[in-house]
Enzyme design. Structure first.
Site, PDB file in Angstrom:
ATOM      1  N   TYR A 158      -2.396  39.043   1.478  1.00 15.49           N
ATOM      2  CA  TYR A 158      -2.803  39.048   0.066  1.00 15.49           C
ATOM      3  C   TYR A 158      -2.923  37.607  -0.445  1.00 15.49           C
ATOM      4  O   TYR A 158      -3.967  37.208  -0.957  1.00 15.49           O
ATOM      5  CB  TYR A 158      -1.763  39.821  -0.731  1.00 15.49           C
ATOM      6  CG  TYR A 158      -2.082  40.015  -2.200  1.00 15.49           C
ATOM      7  CD1 TYR A 158      -3.072  40.912  -2.616  1.00 15.49           C
ATOM      8  CD2 TYR A 158      -1.373  39.320  -3.180  1.00 15.49           C
ATOM      9  CE1 TYR A 158      -3.334  41.106  -3.972  1.00 15.49           C
ATOM     10  CE2 TYR A 158      -1.637  39.507  -4.527  1.00 15.49           C
ATOM     11  CZ  TYR A 158      -2.614  40.413  -4.922  1.00 15.49           C
ATOM     12  OH  TYR A 158      -2.868  40.606  -6.266  1.00 15.49           O
ATOM     13  N   SER A 202       6.800  49.859 -12.714  1.00  9.10           N
ATOM     14  CA  SER A 202       6.621  51.300 -12.510  1.00  9.10           C
ATOM     15  C   SER A 202       7.831  51.913 -11.806  1.00  9.10           C
ATOM     16  O   SER A 202       8.312  52.988 -12.184  1.00  9.10           O
ATOM     17  CB  SER A 202       5.318  51.593 -11.760  1.00  9.10           C
ATOM     18  OG  SER A 202       5.172  50.725 -10.673  1.00  9.10           O
ATOM     19  N   PHE A 204      11.013  50.962 -11.933  1.00 10.92           N
ATOM     20  CA  PHE A 204      12.166  51.061 -12.836  1.00 10.92           C
ATOM     21  C   PHE A 204      11.946  52.144 -13.897  1.00 10.92           C
ATOM     22  O   PHE A 204      12.881  52.888 -14.237  1.00 10.92           O
ATOM     23  CB  PHE A 204      12.443  49.713 -13.519  1.00 10.92           C
ATOM     24  CG  PHE A 204      13.074  48.657 -12.621  1.00 10.92           C
ATOM     25  CD1 PHE A 204      13.322  48.905 -11.274  1.00 10.92           C
ATOM     26  CD2 PHE A 204      13.417  47.402 -13.141  1.00 10.92           C
ATOM     27  CE1 PHE A 204      13.891  47.925 -10.456  1.00 10.92           C
ATOM     28  CE2 PHE A 204      14.003  46.428 -12.333  1.00 10.92           C
ATOM     29  CZ  PHE A 204      14.226  46.681 -10.990  1.00 10.92           C
ATOM     30  N   THR A 223      12.901  35.705 -11.124  1.00 12.04           N
ATOM     31  CA  THR A 223      12.224  35.912 -12.410  1.00 12.04           C
ATOM     32  C   THR A 223      10.746  36.262 -12.223  1.00 12.04           C
ATOM     33  O   THR A 223      10.133  35.934 -11.208  1.00 12.04           O
ATOM     34  CB  THR A 223      12.289  34.649 -13.298  1.00 12.04           C
ATOM     35  OG1 THR A 223      11.475  33.633 -12.709  1.00 12.04           O
ATOM     36  CG2 THR A 223      13.712  34.164 -13.484  1.00 12.04           C
TER      37      THR A 223
HETATM   38  P1  NAD Z   1      -4.828  48.609  -8.527  1.00 13.10           P
HETATM   39  O1  NAD Z   1      -4.364  48.824  -7.123  1.00 13.10           O
HETATM   40  O2  NAD Z   1      -4.469  49.610  -9.556  1.00 13.10           O
HETATM   41  O3  NAD Z   1      -6.385  48.398  -8.583  1.00 13.10           O
HETATM   42  C1  NAD Z   1      -7.165  47.940  -7.498  1.00 13.10           C
HETATM   43  C2  NAD Z   1      -8.378  48.842  -7.406  1.00 13.10           C
HETATM   44  O4  NAD Z   1      -9.237  48.349  -6.369  1.00 13.10           O
HETATM   45  C3  NAD Z   1      -8.009  50.279  -7.027  1.00 13.10           C
HETATM   46  O5  NAD Z   1      -8.711  51.176  -7.861  1.00 13.10           O
HETATM   47  C4  NAD Z   1      -8.449  50.404  -5.581  1.00 13.10           C
HETATM   48  O6  NAD Z   1      -8.793  51.721  -5.222  1.00 13.10           O
HETATM   49  C5  NAD Z   1      -9.618  49.452  -5.536  1.00 13.10           C
HETATM   50  N1  NAD Z   1      -9.893  48.892  -4.210  1.00 13.10           N
HETATM   51  C6  NAD Z   1      -8.990  48.345  -3.343  1.00 13.10           C
HETATM   52  N2  NAD Z   1      -9.647  47.916  -2.241  1.00 13.10           N
HETATM   53  C7  NAD Z   1     -10.962  48.199  -2.442  1.00 13.10           C
HETATM   54  C8  NAD Z   1     -12.125  48.002  -1.657  1.00 13.10           C
HETATM   55  N3  NAD Z   1     -12.075  47.419  -0.442  1.00 13.10           N
HETATM   56  N4  NAD Z   1     -13.320  48.428  -2.146  1.00 13.10           N
HETATM   57  C9  NAD Z   1     -13.401  49.043  -3.369  1.00 13.10           C
HETATM   58  N5  NAD Z   1     -12.322  49.242  -4.140  1.00 13.10           N
HETATM   59  C10 NAD Z   1     -11.122  48.829  -3.679  1.00 13.10           C
HETATM   60  O7  NAD Z   1      -4.286  47.159  -8.946  1.00 13.10           O
HETATM   61  P2  NAD Z   1      -4.426  46.357 -10.308  1.00 13.10           P
HETATM   62  O8  NAD Z   1      -3.057  45.968 -10.705  1.00 13.10           O
HETATM   63  O9  NAD Z   1      -5.302  47.057 -11.259  1.00 13.10           O
HETATM   64  O10 NAD Z   1      -5.151  45.027  -9.794  1.00 13.10           O
HETATM   65  C11 NAD Z   1      -6.544  44.778 -10.009  1.00 13.10           C
HETATM   66  C12 NAD Z   1      -6.863  43.380  -9.525  1.00 13.10           C
HETATM   67  O11 NAD Z   1      -6.111  42.415 -10.245  1.00 13.10           O
HETATM   68  C13 NAD Z   1      -6.570  43.169  -8.048  1.00 13.10           C
HETATM   69  O12 NAD Z   1      -7.595  42.379  -7.488  1.00 13.10           O
HETATM   70  C14 NAD Z   1      -5.275  42.400  -8.053  1.00 13.10           C
HETATM   71  O13 NAD Z   1      -5.156  41.575  -6.924  1.00 13.10           O
HETATM   72  C15 NAD Z   1      -5.408  41.584  -9.329  1.00 13.10           C
HETATM   73  N6  NAD Z   1      -4.090  41.218  -9.871  1.00 13.10           N
HETATM   74  C16 NAD Z   1      -3.286  42.159 -10.452  1.00 13.10           C
HETATM   75  C17 NAD Z   1      -2.035  41.798 -10.922  1.00 13.10           C
HETATM   76  C18 NAD Z   1      -1.102  42.775 -11.588  1.00 13.10           C
HETATM   77  O14 NAD Z   1       0.016  42.399 -11.934  1.00 13.10           O
HETATM   78  N7  NAD Z   1      -1.479  44.000 -11.833  1.00 13.10           N
HETATM   79  C19 NAD Z   1      -1.600  40.462 -10.793  1.00 13.10           C
HETATM   80  C20 NAD Z   1      -2.445  39.550 -10.172  1.00 13.10           C
HETATM   81  C21 NAD Z   1      -3.695  39.929  -9.730  1.00 13.10           C
HETATM   82  N1  UDP Z   2      11.623  44.541  -7.334  1.00 13.59           N
HETATM   83  C1  UDP Z   2      12.874  45.119  -7.493  1.00 13.59           C
HETATM   84  N2  UDP Z   2      12.973  46.477  -7.405  1.00 13.59           N
HETATM   85  C2  UDP Z   2      11.908  47.275  -7.186  1.00 13.59           C
HETATM   86  C3  UDP Z   2      10.619  46.692  -7.052  1.00 13.59           C
HETATM   87  C4  UDP Z   2      10.522  45.304  -7.104  1.00 13.59           C
HETATM   88  O1  UDP Z   2      13.877  44.432  -7.702  1.00 13.59           O
HETATM   89  O2  UDP Z   2      12.090  48.507  -7.151  1.00 13.59           O
HETATM   90  C5  UDP Z   2      11.509  43.073  -7.429  1.00 13.59           C
HETATM   91  C6  UDP Z   2      10.743  42.392  -6.306  1.00 13.59           C
HETATM   92  O3  UDP Z   2      11.592  42.115  -5.205  1.00 13.59           O
HETATM   93  C7  UDP Z   2      10.242  41.141  -6.988  1.00 13.59           C
HETATM   94  C8  UDP Z   2       9.998  41.592  -8.437  1.00 13.59           C
HETATM   95  O4  UDP Z   2      10.760  42.786  -8.605  1.00 13.59           O
HETATM   96  O5  UDP Z   2      11.237  40.154  -6.995  1.00 13.59           O
HETATM   97  C9  UDP Z   2       8.543  41.882  -8.741  1.00 13.59           C
HETATM   98  O6  UDP Z   2       8.053  42.745  -7.730  1.00 13.59           O
HETATM   99  P1  UDP Z   2       6.590  43.372  -7.766  1.00 13.59           P
HETATM  100  O7  UDP Z   2       6.380  44.066  -6.465  1.00 13.59           O
HETATM  101  O8  UDP Z   2       6.400  44.134  -9.010  1.00 13.59           O
HETATM  102  O9  UDP Z   2       5.608  42.108  -7.892  1.00 13.59           O
HETATM  103  P2  UDP Z   2       5.517  40.694  -7.148  1.00 13.59           P
HETATM  104  O10 UDP Z   2       6.658  40.480  -6.232  1.00 13.59           O
HETATM  105  O11 UDP Z   2       4.224  40.756  -6.432  1.00 13.59           O
HETATM  106  O12 UDP Z   2       5.545  39.749  -8.292  1.00 13.59           O
END
Ligand code: NAD
Ligand code: UDP
Length: 328
Positions: A158, A202, A204, A223
């Protein structure tokens, strides 16, 4: 009225973006392979004449011809004006499920979407991530910081995938003069998050509502800063619609930092749950600290988040209760 392609549009952030852009009077083409997204997130849009859904994996080439792009009662050009590229699984358990496919989505898939945007003369925005900073040694993270990513660890598909996607965006910009925008999104939460994607908010909320143990990984002192989805959507759209010289990368996130233990305590208070906190092993390469410096977004986009954690969590918990058929 613009014609806008949103890849990953059936996911958590993507479906909110579809709603927002349709409400602003645009036409939206949502492309999603439904790997982590769901038709449940967009089914309310199926009767909307300005909305189209195409089930497709962006790793395969995508051809949007006149038939696909024709909307009822219009004679306008069949060109796409803007592409938001969000297609990529975002939670650690999902992006590690098929790590090679995650890399393909961020390389082959990104090249496909850049090629499509180029053919249409469209502007394209990449949903990049705070994960490009890895386990940061600089705090808070500015866009100039180049990150501390383990290239061979379980999160690398990723983190390195998203870093390569940024490289591709800037190479297409330099080579072909394309209008690009790169948003580095920090942890975002809100209604429609999947119950089962393993992310902390989600997990928690589901655990608290079911009265199950709250699983804190490590000692809970790591954090994160949590941005409510409505704030993020406004930031993404402001970036997309900004002056063409603004390419980013630009951090979008909420700079208020919380420990994971504080997040658990807040969710327990709001839900009134009797769940106990239990401690589990910290996953490999889990970043210790993460917080965005959003000065650039403030200056260039006049953007800052408005919704604090307490009110954002309350809205999110209400949505989870409805979807879980939870009775108070
Ligand atoms: P999500 O998993 O809910 O959404 C991703 C969507 O992309 C899903 O609907 C999935 O089916 C689709 N998808 C995955 N691979 C695909 C492919 N090869 N072709 C077509 N569709 C595909 O996640 P999200 O939280 O909505 O994230 C959306 C975007 O934002 C992602 O690119 C993610 O990396 C980025 N992002 C999200 C967060 C966050 O905290 N939610 C943080 C940083 C970056
Ligand atoms: N985390 C946790 N319990 C859970 C899920 C995640 O303590 O049930 C922690 C995880 O180890 C990380 C933080 O919460 O330190 C955020 O995790 P998440 O997977 O949401 O996002 P990311 O690590 O990609 O920021």
């Amino acid at each position: 009225m613009k014609k806008i392609l949103i890849t990953g549009g059936a996911g958590f952030i993507g479906s909110h973006l579809c709603d927002y852009l349709l409400k602003k009077g645009n036409r939206v083409v949502c492309v999603d392979d439904l790997f982590t997204g769901s038709e449940d997130n967009i089914k309310h849009l199926f009767g909307n004449a300005n909305f189209k859904f195409i089930k497709h994996d962006i790793v395969e080439p995508l051809f949007l011809d006149d038939t696909v792009l024709s909307f009822p009662r219009t004679r306008e050009s069949s060109k796409i004006d803007q592409v938001y590229n969000l297609a990529c699984p975002a939670s650690p358990i999902h992006y590690q499920h098929n790590a090679v496919h995650t890399i393909k989505a961020n390389t082959v898939g990104v090249i496909n979407m850049l090629g499509l945007a180029r053919k249409h003369g469209a502007r394209i925005l990449q949903a990049s991530t705070s994960e490009v900073y890895g386990d940061p040694e600089v705090h808070p993270q500015t866009e100039e910081y180049r990150g501390n990513v383990n290239p061979i660890g379980p999160r690398a598909c990723y983190d390195e995938g998203k870093r390569c996607a940024e490289t591709l965006f800037f190479d297409y910009h330099r080579m072909h003069g394309m209008e690009i925008k790169v948003a580095r999104i920090f942890n975002t939460y809100g209604p429609r998050m999947s119950f089962v994607d393993g992310r902390v908010v989600s997990n928690f909320i589901v655990q608290a509502l079911k009265g199950e143990d709250i699983t804190i990984y490590g000692d809970g002192s790591q954090t994160r800063s949590f941005c409510y989805v409505d704030d993020l959507i406004i930031g993404l759209v402001k970036l997309m619609d900004s002056d063409k010289n603004i390419t980013g990368p630009i951090n979008l996130g909420n700079p208020k930092e919380f420990t994971i233990k504080e997040l658990a305590e807040e969710i327990l208070v709001i839900t009134g749950s009797k769940s106990k906190m239990v401690y589990r092993n910290l996953p490999e390469d889990d970043p210790k600290q993460r917080c965005p410096d959003i000065a650039k977004a403030g200056k260039k986009l006049d953007w800052s988040p408005k919704i604090n954690l307490d009110s954002g969590l309350r809205k999110t918990i209400e949505d989870f209760k409805i979807r879980m058929n939870y009775a108070d």
